[in-house]
Design an enzyme around this catalytic site. Structure first.
Site, PDB file in Angstrom:
ATOM      1  N   GLY A 123      12.627  29.397  80.868  1.00 20.58           N
ATOM      2  CA  GLY A 123      11.241  29.809  80.615  1.00 20.58           C
ATOM      3  C   GLY A 123      11.064  31.310  80.535  1.00 20.58           C
ATOM      4  O   GLY A 123       9.939  31.788  80.437  1.00 20.58           O
ATOM      5  N   ASP A 140      17.323  40.730  75.971  1.00 20.17           N
ATOM      6  CA  ASP A 140      17.515  39.288  76.152  1.00 20.17           C
ATOM      7  C   ASP A 140      18.974  38.953  76.450  1.00 20.17           C
ATOM      8  O   ASP A 140      19.490  37.945  75.994  1.00 20.17           O
ATOM      9  CB  ASP A 140      17.019  38.520  74.901  1.00 20.17           C
ATOM     10  N   CYS A 172       4.839  28.272  65.313  1.00 18.32           N
ATOM     11  CA  CYS A 172       5.677  27.320  64.577  1.00 18.32           C
ATOM     12  C   CYS A 172       7.120  27.785  64.397  1.00 18.32           C
ATOM     13  O   CYS A 172       8.044  26.977  64.348  1.00 18.32           O
ATOM     14  CB  CYS A 172       5.086  27.049  63.191  1.00 18.32           C
ATOM     15  N   CYS A 174      10.540  26.764  66.248  1.00 20.66           N
ATOM     16  CA  CYS A 174      11.281  25.532  65.945  1.00 20.66           C
ATOM     17  C   CYS A 174      11.528  25.366  64.444  1.00 20.66           C
ATOM     18  O   CYS A 174      12.599  24.939  64.042  1.00 20.66           O
ATOM     19  CB  CYS A 174      10.532  24.305  66.452  1.00 20.66           C
ATOM     20  N   MET A 222       7.187  16.653  67.798  1.00 24.34           N
ATOM     21  CA  MET A 222       6.240  17.679  67.365  1.00 24.34           C
ATOM     22  C   MET A 222       5.046  17.677  68.323  1.00 24.34           C
ATOM     23  O   MET A 222       4.242  16.744  68.325  1.00 24.34           O
ATOM     24  CB  MET A 222       5.789  17.382  65.930  1.00 24.34           C
TER      25      MET A 222
HETATM   26 CA    CA Z   1      16.476  34.360  76.641  1.00 21.11          CA
END
Ligand code: CA
Length: 726
Positions: free
Chosen positions: A218, A343, A641, A644, A683
């Site tokens: 998360g 990241d 959107c 994904c 979805m």
């Molecule tokens: Ca990450």
């Protein structure tokens, strides 16, 4: 190349008399079960009897694969060698089992005393006869499919843990469940995460000494990461390790959090929505040292200027932390990326091994990290033994061995006004695809990629944490990079020598995002490749010795096991993860089928179902739309959107490519987006945050893109390589 492989695959099927007109949904003709196949009631008489003693002695029990990394040290090395460099040419499919999903698979199966346990779609657990693929039972934990919204990289799962007749699974919606291995019935379940925050679980639990530990994900959405240990018999919580400190006004949970808080500045618990650090995949356990190793995640948001504006290392982001396995108390840490900004989570698999370095026996922990460096660490003390880059790294030139810290390249630091190209990209030099250590060659094997990405961040005055949303805080208004261009990623299979911390060899792949690697005593490596094959390489030198087209990229970690004296190699084959989801067009796999468990053996003659044929695309409707509507739709698409369906409406192949929607999806578009009309396919509904005008604007943008940049239909009509898109 792809066409060529596919042609071979189809020819092979035709030559075997297989009817290739059937849908890919159908099972292949079952291969005849061996006469001596063990009946289900015998297999399930006393199943999954995994104990501490059995796990400690796993190297002397080559038939079984009782834990996700096979051993506590997670070496993923099989001592079996009936399948070896001489015999591998006779390898063929023994059986396949359809997992009934096109959303891919990342699970490493377990095999314990002739029974395979694995995870299919939506956390459904399957118990199979490991010799035949016959289904023994299934358990469906009824995962909340709308939770896909809060999973960074798809509704996937990397596998199970087993202990004392039970199987353990973390569910996407944050539960830890224990299931009876004999009956497939629920024994206990606990909600390990708050349900009003966007936590998710995709990693495999680990079990040791009667405790089962699970982390969570998360970080991209903004939550505070932690790992929790539960009593394996009862589900009672035993301890929790927080990866980052919370709001100091609430008091710190322990001295480790007090120490960590000194390395943060600003109001990180607000601006980051929790700070991140989520341990979403890797753990390793050393029973002799009684240490559990936790790989922690990236910061939230990525930019340290927004997250911790006064600087600081931001412990324990992007770290390997050793905790007391009994209590969860902090013992040592090594932070790979202090003040992380890109990241660069440190959640990649960690391998424990005892190797000789400079003439001295060392107990090491090894990780090929997302930030591009391969780390060898003393696992007793946390001392850095060596670090070297296995890909081009432009965020840091090297790791200073005096300080143990990376030396950042200042001219490549991005800002709110100036984007910079940096390597590796957020999808990493190496992410979760499991690696293996072969004690015979002394090498570590993994697949990774050369990557780059243009980073920037929003100005501090405009950034605000958005609850239950993605919070990457990238700034599309920043000046384009002035230090180079983003280049297409290139994938490799790496063999790495941990003694010298240097590359032994590498084998280029057709693209990035190849599979986890299994090493075996047969001097072989097995891995799925992005060009839709399952491949065996010689462990010594990477020479390709055997391959079979499997009609999909296979990213999960393969395993090997033995039943009734027969060696098998198995992989949960399917295309899943970050690049397939968000990196539309980055990787070459364009055809795929149902995710399937595939088991191979010498002389195996089972057949795969043929690839599914792509149905004709729906006519792109004429919509009355304004330029402003399309612009708004593009912004909403990027926010809601693209995670994904891919950036610029180019799918990476898991979620449908929306340029190619069937006619009825155009008609019911708003119902799908707002009300969950296609929830059962994965979805999720967005009616709580989007309205009819928003959905119509997104639709207008998709229609515009479908016309401006149409889905590339092959000249000779829809080809099997384009299967999958609905
Ligand atoms: Ca990450």
């Amino acid at each position: 190349m792809l066409r060529h492989l596919l042609a071979i695959s189809l020819l092979a099927l035709a030559a075997c008399g297989q009817d290739d007109s059937t849908s890919g949904q159908d099972h292949a003709p079952p291969s005849p079960a061996p006469a001596e196949a063990t009946p289900a009631d015998t297999l399930l008489a006393n199943p999954a009897r995994v104990t501490a003693d059995r796990l400690k002695a796993a190297d002397d029990d080559p038939a079984n694969w009782m834990a996700t990394g096979r051993t506590y040290g997670e070496q993923r090395f099989s001592p079996l060698k009936a399948i070896n460099e001489q015999t591998v040419e006779k390898l063929g499919l023994a059986w396949s089992f359809d997992l009934d999903t096109k959303l891919g698979t990342q699970a490493t199966p377990l095999v314990i005393d002739g029974v395979m346990y694995t995870v299919g779609k939506w956390n459904i657990i399957h118990a199979l006869n490991a010799a035949t693929g016959e289904e023994l039972w299934t358990y469906d934990p009824q995962t909340n499919r709308a939770w896909t919204r809060y999973a960074c990289c798809g509704p996937t799962n990397r596998g199970l843990a087993a202990w004392n007749g039970k199987l353990y699974e973390g569910t996407l919606d944050g539960r830890l469940i224990a299931v009876d291995a004999k009956t497939g019935e629920l024994v206990w379940e606990v909600q390990t995460t708050p349900t009003d925050q966007p936590y998710s679980i995709t990693g495999a639990p680990r079990v040791f000494d009667g405790k089962v530990v699970i982390g969570n994900g998360g970080g991209e959405l903004g939550v505070r990461g932690y790992a929790t240990a539960y009593d394996a018999e009862t589900g009672d919580e035993l301890w929790r390790f927080w990866a980052v400190p919370g709001d100091p006004a609430q008091g710190f949970e322990n001295t480790a959090m007090e120490m960590a808080a000194k390395t943060w500045t600003g109001e990180w618990w607000k601006t980051g929505g929790g700070g991140g650090g989520n341990p979403w995949d890797s753990f390793a356990y050393d029973p002799d040292l009684n240490l559990l190793y936790i790989g922690t995640g990236n910061g939230s948001p990525w930019s340290r200027d927004l997250r911790s504006p006064g600087g600081g290392d931001n412990l324990f982001l992007c770290s390997i932390v050793a905790v007391n396995a009994d209590t969860g108390e902090y013992v040592w840490h090594y932070q790979e990326t202090p003040g992380e900004n890109w990241d660069y989570n440190a959640t990649q698999q960690m391998i424990l091994a005892d190797i000789e370095i400079d003439g001295q026996p060392r107990k090491v922990l090894m990780q090929a990290a997302k930030n591009g460096f391969f780390y060898v660490i003393d696992r007793e003390t946390g001392e850095l033994i060596s670090a070297n880059n296995f890909v081009r790294t432009t965020w840091a030139s090297h790791v200073d061995m005096e300080t143990g810290r990376p030396v950042e390249i200042k001219e490549n630091l991005y800002s709110a006004t100036q984007a910079k190209v940096v390597s590796p990209a957020p999808f990493g030099a190496h992410v979760w695809q499991p690696m293996s250590f072969d004690p015979q060659t002394g090498l570590v094997y993994f697949t990774g990629q050369e990557t780059s990405f243009a980073y920037s961040h929003l100005p501090a005055q405009t950034y605000e944490h958005r609850k239950m949303m993605w919070n990457l805080a990238q700034n599309p208004e920043a000046a384009p990079p002035d230090n180079g261009k983003v280049t297409p990623p290139q994938g490799y299979l790496y063999a790495w020598d941990p003694k010298t911390n240097s590359q032994a060899w590498r084998v280029p792949q057709e693209g990035p995002w190849n599979g986890g690697v299994l090493a075996t005593a047969g001097n072989l490596l097995f891995a799925g490749s992005v060009d839709g094959r399952f491949v065996a390489y010689r462990a010594e030198d990477g020479q390709e010795l055997w391959s079979m087209p499997i009609n999909t990229g296979a990213v999960a970690g393969p395993i090997s096991y033995e039943v009734d004296g027969e060696q098998y190699v198995a992989v949960s084959a399917g295309w899943a993860g970050a690049i397939p989801l968000v990196g539309g067009g980055m990787a070459p796999v364009h055809y795929r089928t149902e995710a399937r468990m595939l088991a191979f053996k010498l002389g195996g003659r089972a057949l795969l179902p043929p690839p599914e044929i792509l149905p004709p695309p729906g006519r792109i409707p004429d919509m009355e739309m304004t330029a402003e509507e399309v612009r708004q739709g593009a912004a909403l698409y990027a926010d809601y959107c693209s995670n994904c369906h891919g950036g610029n409406v180019v799918s990476g192949g898991i979620a449908p490519d929306l340029r190619r929607m069937p006619a009825e999806s155009h008609i019911t578009f708003n119902d799908i987006v707002l009300n969950g009309a296609k929830l059962m396919t994965g979805m999720p509904p967005f009616g709580d945050t989007l309205d009819q005008a928003d959905a119509t604007a997104i639709h207008a943008y998709i229609v515009e893109e479908a016309k401006e940049n149409p889905f590339p239909e092959p000249e000779d009509g829809p080809a099997p390589e384009n299967v999958r898109f609905e």
